[in-house]
Design a protein around this motif. Structure first.
Motif: not given
Length: 164
Positions: A11, A13-14, A16, A51
């Motif tokens: 995901h 959000e993972e 980083d 990103r």
């Protein structure tokens, strides 16, 4: 592969957490792929590129291997349209694969690649490439999946070239 290891789509959000693990591993790992990425400028550029690809909704296929809540491996491919002399085709590039040293030789890398190849196949893509350093073990690993050598890539780190 141990039953407690799970392979799943990562995901955003993972990202980083993956970037932090990647930075730690590329600094400490003796893996030949990590040696290609010790240049901090290159590392920062690669993290920004990943990103941007993800956020720009390009086809980015990241998968992680988890032991409980701990990420122990990562693999990703990008799906891109490439222009050639006579045509434009959609291809996949398996650009990232690593497993933490304590978890290697357990089939985790193989499971990550197999999951990526299944995901790529669902897009109807039949051409997949991977760029490797000159390392027999890595070439043998990917040969198990049917990858064959097709070209030799050479790189230049301009920061190491003396200027006049």
């Amino acid at each position: 592969m141990p039953n407690e290891i799970t392979i799943r789509r990562m995901h955003i959000e993972e990202l980083d957490a993956i970037q932090d693990l990647y930075a730690q591993q590329s600094a400490a790992d003796a893996d030949p792929l990590a040696k290609l990425r010790v240049n901090p400028k290159q590392h920062a550029w690669e993290m920004k590129r990943i990103r941007q690809q993800w956020l720009a909704a390009q086809k980015y296929l990241p998968y992680i291997a988890c032991l409980g809540d701990t990420i122990v491996g990562y693999a990703a491919a990008t799906i891109e349209r490439q222009a050639h002399l006579y045509e434009i085709e959609t291809v996949a590039n398996l650009g990232e694969l690593w497993v933490l040293p304590d978890y290697r030789r357990r089939g985790i890398g193989r499971a990550l690649v197999e999951e990526l190849l299944r995901a790529i196949d669902q897009y109807g893509i039949s051409w997949v490439s991977v760029h490797l350093p000159c390392d027999d073990a890595l070439q043998n690993f990917f040969a198990q999946f049917g990858f064959t050598p097709s070209a030799r890539e050479m790189q230049l780190d301009l920061s190491t070239v003396p200027t006049d």
